[in-house]
Design a protein around this motif. Structure first.
Motif, mmCIF file in Angstrom:
data_model
loop_
_atom_site.group_PDB
_atom_site.id
_atom_site.type_symbol
_atom_site.label_atom_id
_atom_site.label_comp_id
_atom_site.label_asym_id
_atom_site.label_seq_id
_atom_site.Cartn_x
_atom_site.Cartn_y
_atom_site.Cartn_z
ATOM 1 N N ALA A 137 0.641 -0.982 -0.093
ATOM 2 C CA ALA A 137 -0.120 0.193 0.495
ATOM 3 C C ALA A 137 0.769 0.848 0.095
ATOM 4 O O ALA A 137 0.693 2.124 -0.890
ATOM 5 C CB ALA A 137 -0.729 0.370 1.165
ATOM 6 N N GLU A 138 2.252 1.583 0.821
ATOM 7 C CA GLU A 138 2.705 1.872 0.632
ATOM 8 C C GLU A 138 3.714 2.769 -0.345
ATOM 9 O O GLU A 138 4.086 3.985 -0.961
ATOM 10 C CB GLU A 138 3.750 2.228 1.697
ATOM 11 N N HIS A 141 1.348 4.164 -2.930
ATOM 12 C CA HIS A 141 0.876 5.667 -2.608
ATOM 13 C C HIS A 141 1.853 6.691 -3.195
ATOM 14 O O HIS A 141 1.422 7.571 -3.542
ATOM 15 C CB HIS A 141 1.086 6.250 -1.158
ATOM 16 N N ARG A 144 1.436 6.871 -6.900
ATOM 17 C CA ARG A 144 0.567 7.640 -7.198
ATOM 18 C C ARG A 144 0.522 9.240 -5.873
ATOM 19 O O ARG A 144 -0.757 9.753 -6.896
ATOM 20 C CB ARG A 144 -0.806 6.885 -7.181
ATOM 21 N N ASN A 145 0.956 9.297 -5.725
ATOM 22 C CA ASN A 145 1.664 10.699 -4.395
ATOM 23 C C ASN A 145 -0.188 10.830 -4.043
ATOM 24 O O ASN A 145 -0.565 12.164 -4.247
ATOM 25 C CB ASN A 145 1.455 12.015 -6.012
ATOM 26 N N ASP A 146 -0.605 9.866 -3.291
ATOM 27 C CA ASP A 146 -2.402 9.826 -2.947
ATOM 28 C C ASP A 146 -2.085 9.654 -1.891
ATOM 29 O O ASP A 146 -3.522 8.953 -0.950
ATOM 30 C CB ASP A 146 -2.399 9.326 -3.902
ATOM 31 N N PHE A 147 -0.971 9.719 -0.609
ATOM 32 C CA PHE A 147 -1.711 9.702 0.555
ATOM 33 C C PHE A 147 -2.271 10.200 1.452
ATOM 34 O O PHE A 147 -3.065 10.924 1.015
ATOM 35 C CB PHE A 147 -0.512 9.680 1.559
ATOM 36 N N PRO A 148 -3.467 9.270 2.065
ATOM 37 C CA PRO A 148 -4.652 9.758 2.735
ATOM 38 C C PRO A 148 -3.489 11.387 3.340
ATOM 39 O O PRO A 148 -3.023 10.759 4.062
ATOM 40 C CB PRO A 148 -4.845 9.078 3.857
ATOM 41 N N HIS A 151 -1.409 11.060 6.937
ATOM 42 C CA HIS A 151 -0.988 9.908 7.079
ATOM 43 C C HIS A 151 1.013 10.949 7.089
ATOM 44 O O HIS A 151 1.057 11.819 6.246
ATOM 45 C CB HIS A 151 -0.397 8.954 5.896
ATOM 46 N N ALA A 154 2.057 12.287 3.566
ATOM 47 C CA ALA A 154 1.067 13.421 2.907
ATOM 48 C C ALA A 154 2.081 14.512 2.633
ATOM 49 O O ALA A 154 1.678 15.165 2.023
ATOM 50 C CB ALA A 154 0.118 13.434 3.057
ATOM 51 N N GLU A 186 -6.276 -1.803 -3.624
ATOM 52 C CA GLU A 186 -4.810 -1.061 -4.042
ATOM 53 C C GLU A 186 -4.642 -0.655 -5.892
ATOM 54 O O GLU A 186 -4.058 0.047 -6.475
ATOM 55 C CB GLU A 186 -3.465 -1.543 -3.833
#
Length: 330
Positions: A137-138, A141, A144-148, A151, A154, A186
């Motif tokens: 998952a990390e 992210h 895709r540069n889409d961390f919540p 996080h 982010a 994912e």
């Protein structure tokens, strides 16, 4: 239903060959696949195995991209348990910018070698290790540069550089419902390693559990010959052995002697050796094509990754040429 074909090459060092000559043949094999219209050329990652030259897929991918013009090149896969996800993301970001839209980041769960490889690769790990699911998952992210927002990564200070503006394909190698659920969560592609276990029920269950919009691929052994005795001899030489320990750990081996050796070293963990039937389509080009089309319909896929172990490279070239000709109706 039409089908797409990709190719997996493990850079196996056959008798009389060296790592240098084998890697040169891997390059030529990729160029042959490109000339025949194959979609992706995948390479693998293995450590401390003298018969395999492909220890560093990201390095080999870079050379293959430079040695071809249009075919996609991917890892099948990077053994993520050994690495920090951020570094994997950086490596494939650079590859992506060297050859935009031609790189596939395939991720594997296995350790890619015996325990000595784990000892060397993970020697400096200090903190409690992340689970594979957390690492996968990390990695996604970072790509895709889409961390919540909540996080810690982010923050803009952790944005991957160079950034990836276009889509970089991420795929998971997995032969279980758990892998299918993770890939779905994912939104990653899934490559099912049917070549290691010809269990159609497990394949069907995994396909049913995979609900992402990305590509579902089946990796299968293919050997083409019109000689029935030759086909029988080839199948008899192919085998898949899994050593299972009482803690749930599993390691796959291509030959029984190596599997038995590992099991004997782990008797304290009550190691068991399980022989599995390999997933292989063997026969004439027409027979193999018919089996691929049948699987495409039954398991709702249009994409196969062809694996050709146990044969010299001139025969590998013959196999993919015959298969391509059959699909084109030549």
């Amino acid at each position: 239903m039409g089908i797409k074909l990709s190719l997996l090459d493990q850079s196996i060092i056959y008798e009389g060959e060296t790592a240098t000559s084998t890697l040169a043949k891997t390059v030529a094999f990729a160029q042959k696949a490109e000339s025949l219209g194959f979609d992706t050329f995948f390479v693998s990652e293995h450590h401390l195995i003298k018969e395999l030259a492909g220890a560093s897929p990201e390095v080999l991918i870079g050379y293959l991209l430079a040695s071809t013009k249009t075919i996609k090149v991917g890892a099948a896969g990077v053994m993520l348990q050994h690495y920090v996800p951020f570094k994997v993301a950086e490596s494939f970001s650079v590859l992506h910018h060297l050859a935009p839209n031609r790189v596939v980041l395939g991720i594997g769960k296995a350790q890619g070698g015996k325990d000595e490889a784990v000892e060397v690769l993970q020697r400096d790990f200090v903190k409690p290790p992340q689970t594979f699911e957390e690492k996968f998952a990390e990695l996604a992210h970072f790509i895709r540069n889409d961390f919540p927002e909540e996080h810690p990564y982010a923050a803009s200070a952790y944005t991957l550089e160079p950034q990836i503006q276009e889509n970089l394909a991420i795929e998971l190698l997995g032969g279980s419902q758990e892998s299918a659920v993770l890939a779905t969560k994912e939104q990653a592609g899934l490559i099912y390693p049917y070549f290691g276990n010809a269990d159609e029920t497990a394949l069907a269950d995994t396909r049913h559990a995979y609900q992402a919009a990305e590509s579902f691929k089946i990796a299968v052994i293919v050997y083409i010959t019109d000689d029935e005795n030759e086909a029988k001899d080839y199948l008899e030489k192919q085998a898949s052995y899994t050593v299972v320990l009482n803690n749930g750990k599993r390691l796959n081996f291509a030959d029984q002697a190596t599997a038995n050796e590992y099991a004997n070293q782990h008797q304290a963990e009550k190691a068991q050796v399980i022989q599995r039937q390999v997933g292989a389509f063997v026969g004439s080009a027409a027979q193999v094509t018919a089996e691929l089309l049948d699987f495409a319909e039954r398991f709702n896929t249009e994409h196969f990754v062809i694996h050709t172990p146990g044969v010299p490279y001139d025969k590998k070239h013959e196999i993919i040429q015959a298969l391509a000709n059959e699909l084109k109706g030549e």
